[in-house]
Scaffold this motif. Structure first.
Motif, mmCIF file in Angstrom:
data_model
loop_
_atom_site.group_PDB
_atom_site.id
_atom_site.type_symbol
_atom_site.label_atom_id
_atom_site.label_comp_id
_atom_site.label_asym_id
_atom_site.label_seq_id
_atom_site.Cartn_x
_atom_site.Cartn_y
_atom_site.Cartn_z
ATOM 1 N N ILE A 47 -20.212 7.209 38.204
ATOM 2 C CA ILE A 47 -20.785 6.013 38.970
ATOM 3 C C ILE A 47 -22.259 6.108 38.384
ATOM 4 O O ILE A 47 -22.979 7.188 38.404
ATOM 5 C CB ILE A 47 -21.022 6.177 40.433
ATOM 6 C CG1 ILE A 47 -19.345 6.233 40.848
ATOM 7 C CG2 ILE A 47 -21.567 5.000 41.141
ATOM 8 C CD1 ILE A 47 -19.188 6.496 42.304
ATOM 9 N N VAL A 63 -24.144 -1.471 38.461
ATOM 10 C CA VAL A 63 -23.352 -0.587 38.961
ATOM 11 C C VAL A 63 -21.875 -0.403 38.211
ATOM 12 O O VAL A 63 -21.377 -1.562 38.053
ATOM 13 C CB VAL A 63 -23.127 -0.523 40.350
ATOM 14 C CG1 VAL A 63 -22.304 0.519 40.828
ATOM 15 C CG2 VAL A 63 -24.350 -0.881 41.350
ATOM 16 N N MET A 64 -21.698 0.789 37.467
ATOM 17 C CA MET A 64 -20.544 0.975 36.655
ATOM 18 C C MET A 64 -19.819 2.094 37.188
ATOM 19 O O MET A 64 -20.366 3.178 37.532
ATOM 20 C CB MET A 64 -20.983 0.989 35.230
ATOM 21 C CG MET A 64 -21.670 -0.472 34.751
ATOM 22 S SD MET A 64 -21.893 -0.234 32.779
ATOM 23 C CE MET A 64 -21.927 1.159 32.682
ATOM 24 N N VAL A 65 -18.523 2.214 37.046
ATOM 25 C CA VAL A 65 -17.642 3.181 36.942
ATOM 26 C C VAL A 65 -17.135 3.666 35.807
ATOM 27 O O VAL A 65 -16.220 2.553 35.121
ATOM 28 C CB VAL A 65 -16.611 3.226 38.210
ATOM 29 C CG1 VAL A 65 -15.733 4.275 38.246
ATOM 30 C CG2 VAL A 65 -17.184 2.954 39.610
ATOM 31 N N PRO A 74 -15.829 0.034 31.347
ATOM 32 C CA PRO A 74 -15.891 0.609 32.678
ATOM 33 C C PRO A 74 -14.948 0.039 33.599
ATOM 34 O O PRO A 74 -14.168 -1.172 33.392
ATOM 35 C CB PRO A 74 -17.108 -0.106 33.214
ATOM 36 C CG PRO A 74 -17.490 -1.307 32.141
ATOM 37 C CD PRO A 74 -16.987 -0.854 30.836
ATOM 38 N N TYR A 76 -15.021 -0.302 36.875
ATOM 39 C CA TYR A 76 -15.883 -1.204 37.846
ATOM 40 C C TYR A 76 -17.051 -1.486 37.301
ATOM 41 O O TYR A 76 -17.866 -0.547 36.579
ATOM 42 C CB TYR A 76 -15.996 -0.222 39.300
ATOM 43 C CG TYR A 76 -16.790 -1.176 40.178
ATOM 44 C CD1 TYR A 76 -16.303 -1.939 41.303
ATOM 45 C CD2 TYR A 76 -18.240 -0.976 40.271
ATOM 46 C CE1 TYR A 76 -16.627 -2.519 42.223
ATOM 47 C CE2 TYR A 76 -18.945 -1.676 41.345
ATOM 48 C CZ TYR A 76 -18.308 -2.538 42.240
ATOM 49 O OH TYR A 76 -19.073 -3.066 43.158
ATOM 50 N N GLN A 77 -17.515 -2.737 37.257
ATOM 51 C CA GLN A 77 -18.821 -3.172 36.937
ATOM 52 C C GLN A 77 -19.330 -4.404 37.657
ATOM 53 O O GLN A 77 -18.752 -5.426 37.833
ATOM 54 C CB GLN A 77 -19.148 -3.485 35.365
ATOM 55 C CG GLN A 77 -20.189 -3.704 34.936
ATOM 56 C CD GLN A 77 -20.398 -4.051 33.514
ATOM 57 O OE1 GLN A 77 -20.749 -3.000 32.985
ATOM 58 N NE2 GLN A 77 -20.011 -5.230 33.014
ATOM 59 N N LYS A 78 -20.468 -4.134 38.598
ATOM 60 C CA LYS A 78 -20.919 -5.411 38.978
ATOM 61 C C LYS A 78 -22.607 -5.372 39.243
ATOM 62 O O LYS A 78 -23.110 -4.112 38.903
ATOM 63 C CB LYS A 78 -20.688 -5.104 40.709
ATOM 64 C CG LYS A 78 -19.433 -6.190 40.975
ATOM 65 C CD LYS A 78 -19.457 -6.213 42.663
ATOM 66 C CE LYS A 78 -18.384 -7.142 42.694
ATOM 67 N NZ LYS A 78 -18.239 -7.072 44.363
ATOM 68 N N CYS A 89 -22.177 -2.587 46.676
ATOM 69 C CA CYS A 89 -21.896 -2.165 45.223
ATOM 70 C C CYS A 89 -21.368 -0.729 45.199
ATOM 71 O O CYS A 89 -20.468 -0.252 44.494
ATOM 72 C CB CYS A 89 -22.550 -2.594 44.223
ATOM 73 S SG CYS A 89 -22.584 -4.396 43.945
ATOM 74 N N GLU A 92 -18.437 0.257 46.999
ATOM 75 C CA GLU A 92 -17.130 -0.383 46.493
ATOM 76 C C GLU A 92 -16.801 0.231 45.117
ATOM 77 O O GLU A 92 -15.655 0.807 44.965
ATOM 78 C CB GLU A 92 -17.387 -1.829 45.781
ATOM 79 C CG GLU A 92 -17.546 -2.851 46.901
ATOM 80 C CD GLU A 92 -17.817 -4.287 46.501
ATOM 81 O OE1 GLU A 92 -17.851 -5.176 47.238
ATOM 82 O OE2 GLU A 92 -18.250 -4.383 45.017
ATOM 83 N N SER A 93 -17.821 0.950 44.628
ATOM 84 C CA SER A 93 -17.557 1.704 43.523
ATOM 85 C C SER A 93 -16.883 3.082 43.711
ATOM 86 O O SER A 93 -16.237 3.824 43.158
ATOM 87 C CB SER A 93 -18.912 2.221 42.353
ATOM 88 O OG SER A 93 -19.890 2.601 43.203
ATOM 89 N N ALA A 96 -13.518 2.711 44.431
ATOM 90 C CA ALA A 96 -12.579 2.455 43.350
ATOM 91 C C ALA A 96 -12.513 3.871 42.676
ATOM 92 O O ALA A 96 -11.334 3.933 42.268
ATOM 93 C CB ALA A 96 -13.343 1.665 42.205
#
Length: 101
Positions: A47, A63-65, A74, A76-78, A89, A92-93, A96
């Motif tokens: 993360i 924010v990236m996973v 990624p 997840y990315q927001k 965020c 959520e990450s 995920a």
């Protein structure tokens, strides 16, 4: 800021998020940079939190996973612009990642 977030079984490997969540972000521009916070999960997931572009009042938190070091894809990315949104965020990450472990 994230003391109530359960990152288990992850390990916080980098934390340079020096921002008082009650202040405006403009007061902390000198601390808003690309590398702010990182959690590692068994060398499989990361993360990553940063401010883009660094030190810019027009920037955003990203924010990236990342899975298996695939930074270009990624899972997840927001982006967000407030500390309240950032916490959401992050949560959520984490969810995920935990759903894939």
């Amino acid at each position: 800021m994230f003391e109530n977030v359960n990152f288990e079984p992850g390990e916080i490997v980098y934390n340079d998020l020096q921002i008082d969540e009650h202040d405006s972000l403009e007061k902390h521009l000198e601390n808003l940079k690309e590398d702010l916070f990182q959690v590692n999960y068994e060398d499989r997931f990361i993360i990553d939190v940063g401010w883009h572009p660094s030190f810019s009042k027009d920037g955003v938190f990203r924010v990236m996973v990342i899975e298996d070091f695939e930074w270009d894809s990624p899972i997840y990315q927001k982006t967000c612009r407030s500390m309240v949104e950032l916490k959401i965020c992050i949560e959520e990450s984490v969810a995920a990642v935990q759903s894939r472990l």
